[in-house]
Design an enzyme around this catalytic site. Sequence first.
Site, mmCIF file in Angstrom:
data_model
loop_
_atom_site.group_PDB
_atom_site.id
_atom_site.type_symbol
_atom_site.label_atom_id
_atom_site.label_comp_id
_atom_site.label_asym_id
_atom_site.label_seq_id
_atom_site.Cartn_x
_atom_site.Cartn_y
_atom_site.Cartn_z
ATOM 1 C CB CYS A 77 -13.441 -4.433 2.484
ATOM 2 S SG CYS A 77 -14.237 -5.976 2.985
ATOM 3 C CE LYS B 45 -7.106 -0.003 12.161
ATOM 4 N NZ LYS B 45 -7.619 -0.802 11.038
ATOM 5 N NE ARG C 212 -2.310 1.533 9.841
ATOM 6 C CZ ARG C 212 -2.896 0.353 9.737
ATOM 7 N NH1 ARG C 212 -3.865 0.158 8.853
ATOM 8 N NH2 ARG C 212 -2.517 -0.655 10.503
ATOM 9 C CB CYS D 62 -11.273 -2.104 5.482
ATOM 10 S SG CYS D 62 -9.960 -2.837 6.471
ATOM 11 C CE LYS E 232 -7.318 3.279 9.548
ATOM 12 N NZ LYS E 232 -8.442 2.470 9.020
ATOM 13 N NE ARG F 235 -3.494 -0.281 2.587
ATOM 14 C CZ ARG F 235 -3.856 -0.935 3.696
ATOM 15 N NH1 ARG F 235 -3.490 -0.488 4.882
ATOM 16 N NH2 ARG F 235 -4.562 -2.043 3.616
ATOM 17 C CB CYS G 149 -14.151 -9.403 8.825
ATOM 18 S SG CYS G 149 -12.963 -8.043 8.839
ATOM 19 C CB CYS H 36 -8.673 -9.841 3.412
ATOM 20 S SG CYS H 36 -8.711 -9.185 5.102
#
Length: 572
Positions: free
Chosen positions: A429, A208, A143, A478, A210, A74, A474, A435
């Site tokens: 996603c 993470k 990120r 995302c 954001k 990514r 899931c 994934c």
Amino acid sequence: MSISPLSPLEDIKTRSRFLRGTIAKELENPVTGAIPEADTKLLKFHGSYMQDDRDIRDERRKQKLEPAYAFMVRARLPGGVISPDQWLALDELAQKYATRGLRITTRQTFQWHGILKRNLRAFMQGIHDARATTIAACGDVNRQVISSVNPHLSSQHALTQAWVQRLSDHFLPRTSAYAEIWLGGEQVGEAVDEEPIYGNDSAYLPRKFKIGIAIPPTNDCDVFANDLGLVAIIENGELQGFNVAVGGGMGATAGDPTTYPRLGTLIGFTRPEHVVAVAEAVVTLQRDHGDRKERQHARLKYTIDRLGVDWFREQVGLRAGVPLEPLRPYRFAHNGDRYGWSRGEDGRWHLGLYIASGRLWDQDGLRLQTGMREIARVLQGEFRLTCNQNLVIANVDEADRAAIDALVEEYGLDGYKEQSGIRRHHIACVALPTCGLAMAESERYAPVLLPKLEALLDAHGLRDAPILLRLSGCPNGCSRPYLGEIALVGRALGRYDLRLGADFIGERLNVLYRENVAEAEILSSLDALFGQYARERVADEGFGDFLVRVGVIQADPRGPHAAVPDRKASAA
């Protein structure tokens, strides 16, 4: 720093020598297509995940072969702005090393799938040569910084893009490991690194982080889904500053009620000269007080709910050296993308294109990847990726529009002209087959599900009704499923939680309507609700708002204004 016992990943980070681990050594191991588990955790900080093709996992096991390992990579492209030269370089890497083309993510960047271990270094070097990077595109760091893409107000986009870039640069890890491993940088003597923001114990953040910037009246980046959301306040063409929201996050864990999605809480306003200090205060508060024992509870949203919004607001002011001011008034009108040509205030043109699930790939009779390559060869402006997995061909001269239109039509990129309202506003996603967290299909299910939903909508005269649909393989979020007016969250193959009732501006979460159901029950439930919506809606009423108004669902009270009771007074 938390005194709780460290989770296993915390130990991996602190022992990593500032994200080095044994990645460099393991890249040279020809015996396997994988790298050790500890290194896979560190590799995320470098912008890559190790994956395998789950479609053939069982067959390979029967053949006593290791899984078909490959890597997702990514890029870090602040605000999703890409020059034509960069596009061509990144596309060439996709052709040479990746499978399934280019994919636009929900955070305004590209990711590539199917990169073999032996090609990782060359791939990373290629991204660097394209004046981009992958560092901190994943991992327990700040990120990709995202922002609104409003084609009508190009001057406002320029104002905020400058801050997107500045914030992105400010929170880049300082470790030299990235250059050593991927760019041929040689280590001289013992490595000496420091991380003034992320901590010199090399533990980085608990999870993470954001950041997003929205430009009212457009919330196309779902700003309140970010750990730190900044709402730009622009008056008479001048950036006055930002309303600050903290604690957004979409992830949850199936079967664990202590985990949940949350929208960021607005805590005050800051002026431009203080925004970096405020952002650093938020990041370092999370660094020092986030849960490093249980990763399921390590995001900023849990830190804030544990310690309190009032305490957090006060601490931000103390660390930033300036208290937050009262909120400024703003209004969001929608959070979808604009399609077709729009003329900016400076007279230049912008073309919004619909890209199904963000996948630019030559397949099913379409040549989307080739078409964008041909456009990049003639474009004098720039590209802007959106958080809804679409893209804008931006800053086009009037004289160049006809040539762009011809290429868009030739290569099948003109699908935005005839799409239904729900198709134009869907996000999915990746999910299966790559994934590792996916429990159900998402991207591959969208083209199966959408025609069935469109048939129901057609029967009720609702084909053009704009409805936000989010598909997720899931509960991790995302595709920001908890902000869909309709959302399917995967529970097992062919089974989903059906969630309903978010609004169209990104300020209300949806709620669970049917748990762990198959397609037949999903379609039956939605058919009845579509019929009721067609009969009883009022003018310009969104589907989610309708469901709340008539009492089909009870609105989730948690939102950006929930903990700020004086909002009306401060906005007066």
